[in-house]
Scaffold this motif. Structure first.
Motif, PDB file in Angstrom:
ATOM      1  N   PRO A  19       0.728  -1.340  -0.025  1.00  0.00           N
ATOM      2  CA  PRO A  19      -0.138  -0.183  -0.069  1.00  0.00           C
ATOM      3  C   PRO A  19       0.857   1.212  -0.102  1.00  0.00           C
ATOM      4  N   MET A  20       2.113   1.173   0.134  1.00  0.00           N
ATOM      5  CA  MET A  20       2.931   2.360   0.548  1.00  0.00           C
ATOM      6  C   MET A  20       3.442   2.867  -1.167  1.00  0.00           C
ATOM      7  N   PHE A  21       3.185   1.926  -2.186  1.00  0.00           N
ATOM      8  CA  PHE A  21       3.495   2.077  -3.384  1.00  0.00           C
ATOM      9  C   PHE A  21       2.497   3.211  -4.007  1.00  0.00           C
ATOM     10  N   GLU A  22       2.952   3.662  -5.236  1.00  0.00           N
ATOM     11  CA  GLU A  22       1.725   4.445  -6.168  1.00  0.00           C
ATOM     12  C   GLU A  22       1.573   3.526  -7.436  1.00  0.00           C
ATOM     13  N   ARG A  23       0.446   3.248  -7.951  1.00  0.00           N
ATOM     14  CA  ARG A  23       0.526   2.623  -9.299  1.00  0.00           C
ATOM     15  C   ARG A  23       0.100   3.312 -10.621  1.00  0.00           C
ATOM     16  N   ALA A  24       0.863   3.408 -11.464  1.00  0.00           N
ATOM     17  CA  ALA A  24       0.938   4.240 -12.764  1.00  0.00           C
ATOM     18  C   ALA A  24       1.023   3.463 -13.892  1.00  0.00           C
ATOM     19  N   SER A  25       0.341   3.680 -15.072  1.00  0.00           N
ATOM     20  CA  SER A  25       0.651   3.100 -16.372  1.00  0.00           C
ATOM     21  C   SER A  25       1.669   3.750 -16.949  1.00  0.00           C
ATOM     22  N   HIS A  26       2.267   2.987 -18.074  1.00  0.00           N
ATOM     23  CA  HIS A  26       3.499   3.529 -18.692  1.00  0.00           C
ATOM     24  C   HIS A  26       3.255   3.050 -20.068  1.00  0.00           C
ATOM     25  N   ALA A  27       3.483   4.006 -21.297  1.00  0.00           N
ATOM     26  CA  ALA A  27       3.322   3.643 -22.340  1.00  0.00           C
ATOM     27  C   ALA A  27       4.653   3.524 -23.145  1.00  0.00           C
ATOM     28  N   PHE A  28       4.534   2.954 -24.438  1.00  0.00           N
ATOM     29  CA  PHE A  28       5.746   2.437 -25.188  1.00  0.00           C
ATOM     30  C   PHE A  28       6.461   4.017 -25.448  1.00  0.00           C
ATOM     31  N   GLY A  29       7.872   3.721 -24.988  1.00  0.00           N
ATOM     32  CA  GLY A  29       8.765   4.751 -25.412  1.00  0.00           C
ATOM     33  C   GLY A  29       8.846   5.837 -24.283  1.00  0.00           C
ATOM     34  N   ASP A  30       8.249   5.638 -23.092  1.00  0.00           N
ATOM     35  CA  ASP A  30       8.309   6.306 -21.977  1.00  0.00           C
ATOM     36  C   ASP A  30       9.907   5.862 -21.296  1.00  0.00           C
ATOM     37  N   ARG A  31      10.416   7.211 -20.884  1.00  0.00           N
ATOM     38  CA  ARG A  31      11.795   6.895 -20.308  1.00  0.00           C
ATOM     39  C   ARG A  31      11.540   7.144 -18.649  1.00  0.00           C
ATOM     40  N   LEU A  32      11.802   6.217 -18.178  1.00  0.00           N
ATOM     41  CA  LEU A  32      11.604   6.319 -16.628  1.00  0.00           C
ATOM     42  C   LEU A  32      12.959   6.620 -15.998  1.00  0.00           C
ATOM     43  N   GLN A  33      14.312   6.430 -16.434  1.00  0.00           N
ATOM     44  CA  GLN A  33      15.489   7.041 -16.010  1.00  0.00           C
ATOM     45  C   GLN A  33      16.501   7.344 -17.101  1.00  0.00           C
ATOM     46  N   GLU A  37      21.594  10.736 -14.399  1.00  0.00           N
ATOM     47  CA  GLU A  37      20.563  11.508 -13.680  1.00  0.00           C
ATOM     48  C   GLU A  37      20.214  10.947 -12.119  1.00  0.00           C
ATOM     49  N   VAL A  38      20.017  11.914 -11.361  1.00  0.00           N
ATOM     50  CA  VAL A  38      19.488  11.410 -10.083  1.00  0.00           C
ATOM     51  C   VAL A  38      18.244  10.442 -10.307  1.00  0.00           C
ATOM     52  N   ILE A  39      18.224   9.395  -9.557  1.00  0.00           N
ATOM     53  CA  ILE A  39      17.113   8.378  -9.701  1.00  0.00           C
ATOM     54  C   ILE A  39      16.208   8.854  -8.749  1.00  0.00           C
ATOM     55  N   SER A  40      14.995   9.509  -8.881  1.00  0.00           N
ATOM     56  CA  SER A  40      13.881   9.914  -8.225  1.00  0.00           C
ATOM     57  C   SER A  40      12.984   9.178  -7.662  1.00  0.00           C
ATOM     58  N   ARG A  41      12.714   7.866  -8.424  1.00  0.00           N
ATOM     59  CA  ARG A  41      11.763   6.899  -8.206  1.00  0.00           C
ATOM     60  C   ARG A  41      12.212   5.413  -8.576  1.00  0.00           C
ATOM     61  N   VAL A  42      11.810   4.594  -7.981  1.00  0.00           N
ATOM     62  CA  VAL A  42      12.026   3.320  -8.312  1.00  0.00           C
ATOM     63  C   VAL A  42      10.707   2.619  -8.868  1.00  0.00           C
ATOM     64  N   ALA A  94       4.088  -1.804 -23.260  1.00  0.00           N
ATOM     65  CA  ALA A  94       3.288  -0.924 -22.225  1.00  0.00           C
ATOM     66  C   ALA A  94       2.670  -1.657 -21.144  1.00  0.00           C
ATOM     67  N   GLY A  95       2.372  -0.973 -19.906  1.00  0.00           N
ATOM     68  CA  GLY A  95       1.886  -1.551 -19.030  1.00  0.00           C
ATOM     69  C   GLY A  95       1.879  -0.837 -17.632  1.00  0.00           C
ATOM     70  N   SER A  96       1.727  -1.545 -16.597  1.00  0.00           N
ATOM     71  CA  SER A  96       1.645  -0.690 -15.195  1.00  0.00           C
ATOM     72  C   SER A  96       2.941  -1.141 -14.429  1.00  0.00           C
ATOM     73  N   ALA A  97       3.101  -0.288 -13.263  1.00  0.00           N
ATOM     74  CA  ALA A  97       4.111  -0.511 -12.393  1.00  0.00           C
ATOM     75  C   ALA A  97       3.878   0.303 -10.939  1.00  0.00           C
ATOM     76  N   LEU A  98       4.483  -0.494  -9.899  1.00  0.00           N
ATOM     77  CA  LEU A  98       4.144   0.433  -8.500  1.00  0.00           C
ATOM     78  C   LEU A  98       5.611   0.857  -8.370  1.00  0.00           C
ATOM     79  N   SER A  99       5.381   2.145  -7.960  1.00  0.00           N
ATOM     80  CA  SER A  99       6.553   3.346  -7.947  1.00  0.00           C
ATOM     81  C   SER A  99       6.563   3.571  -6.556  1.00  0.00           C
ATOM     82  N   MET A 100       7.712   4.282  -6.156  1.00  0.00           N
ATOM     83  CA  MET A 100       8.039   4.881  -4.805  1.00  0.00           C
ATOM     84  C   MET A 100       9.231   5.701  -5.116  1.00  0.00           C
ATOM     85  N   GLU A 101       9.144   6.879  -4.125  1.00  0.00           N
ATOM     86  CA  GLU A 101      10.369   7.819  -4.179  1.00  0.00           C
ATOM     87  C   GLU A 101      11.692   6.961  -3.647  1.00  0.00           C
ATOM     88  N   SER A 102      12.843   7.510  -4.151  1.00  0.00           N
ATOM     89  CA  SER A 102      13.759   6.566  -3.946  1.00  0.00           C
ATOM     90  C   SER A 102      14.354   6.647  -2.474  1.00  0.00           C
TER      91      SER A 102
END
Length: 229
Positions: A19-33, A37-42, A94-102
């Motif tokens: 429950p501490m994570f946030e869920r979001a969808s990500h599209a083809f071509g999105d750059r996560l890192q 650069e500083v890694i802001s989220r995992v 494309a799909g979803s992931a759970l993420s959190m601040e580093s």
């Protein structure tokens, strides 16, 4: 979540952590890192999300050095105490992931020993994938490298059908487009795949595996080398 790291946690820790994570969808071509650069989220991918880890060298998008699906996470340097990414993380399924601040994730690892252990197990798997990739890219032909990539990608996407242009595949493998055209044509003539207008379907998985031999392993296979308590 269908992420294997999180789904393997004991029920008590799972109920506290997820429950501490946030869920979001990500599209083809999105750059996560991005490299350096500083890694802001995992990110913990769910089934269906495929992320390419790419070296900043070579073409504009970079050459793929590893891929991550629901077996792993994006932002592994954070778990190892490093704040910057050496690679570009580019969504190619494309799909979803759970993420959190580093910063929060680092604190969570300290508080959750089982999560820390599962992340360590995945670190082992990624090292195994990188090690095998370096050796196999040296010995395999473009045809073999394409076959290996198709097996690895479909394992993580849970489907035998993919949609990738020849230009995209060429950038992934770090070769010229004509090389991918010839390699895909050879695999199709041998009845191993069906390829038409960017749509690829594996017809003979066992045949592809025989072609690449020891250069292919499923994500779970690498856990066999991780010491159990």
């Amino acid at each position: 979540t269908t992420n294997k790291i999180l789904a393997t946690l004991p029920s008590e820790e799972f109920g506290r952590v997820v429950p501490m994570f946030e869920r979001a969808s990500h599209a083809f071509g999105d750059r996560l890192q991005e490299p350096a650069e500083v890694i802001s989220r995992v990110y913990f991918p769910n089934e269906g999300l495929l992320v390419s880890l790419r070296s900043p060298m070579g073409c504009e998008k970079g050459v793929e050095i590893a891929m991550v699906g629901s077996e792993g996470l994006i932002g592994l340097p954070v778990a190892l105490g490093f704040g910057r990414s050496p690679v570009r993380a580019l969504v190619q399924g494309a799909g979803s992931a759970l993420s959190m601040e580093s910063a929060r994730f680092q604190g969570l690892l300290d508080a959750c020993p089982e999560l820390r252990r599962e992340v360590a197990r995945y670190t082992w798997c990624l090292i195994a994938q990188l090690t095998q990739g370096v050796a196999c890219n040296h010995f395999l032909t473009i045809e073999g490298r394409l076959a290996r990539w198709l097996l690895m990608a479909t394992d993580r996407l849970y489907t035998d059908s993919l949609c990738f242009t020849q230009e995209w595949l060429a950038s992934l493998l770090g070769v010229r487009r004509v090389g991918v055209t010839l390699a895909a044509g050879n695999l199709q003539r041998r009845g191993l795949i069906r390829y038409r207008h960017g749509h690829i379907r594996i017809q003979d998985r066992a045949g592809l595996q025989a072609l690449v031999a020891d250069c292919y392993r499923k994500p779970a296979d690498d856990l066999g080398g991780f010491p159990e308590e």
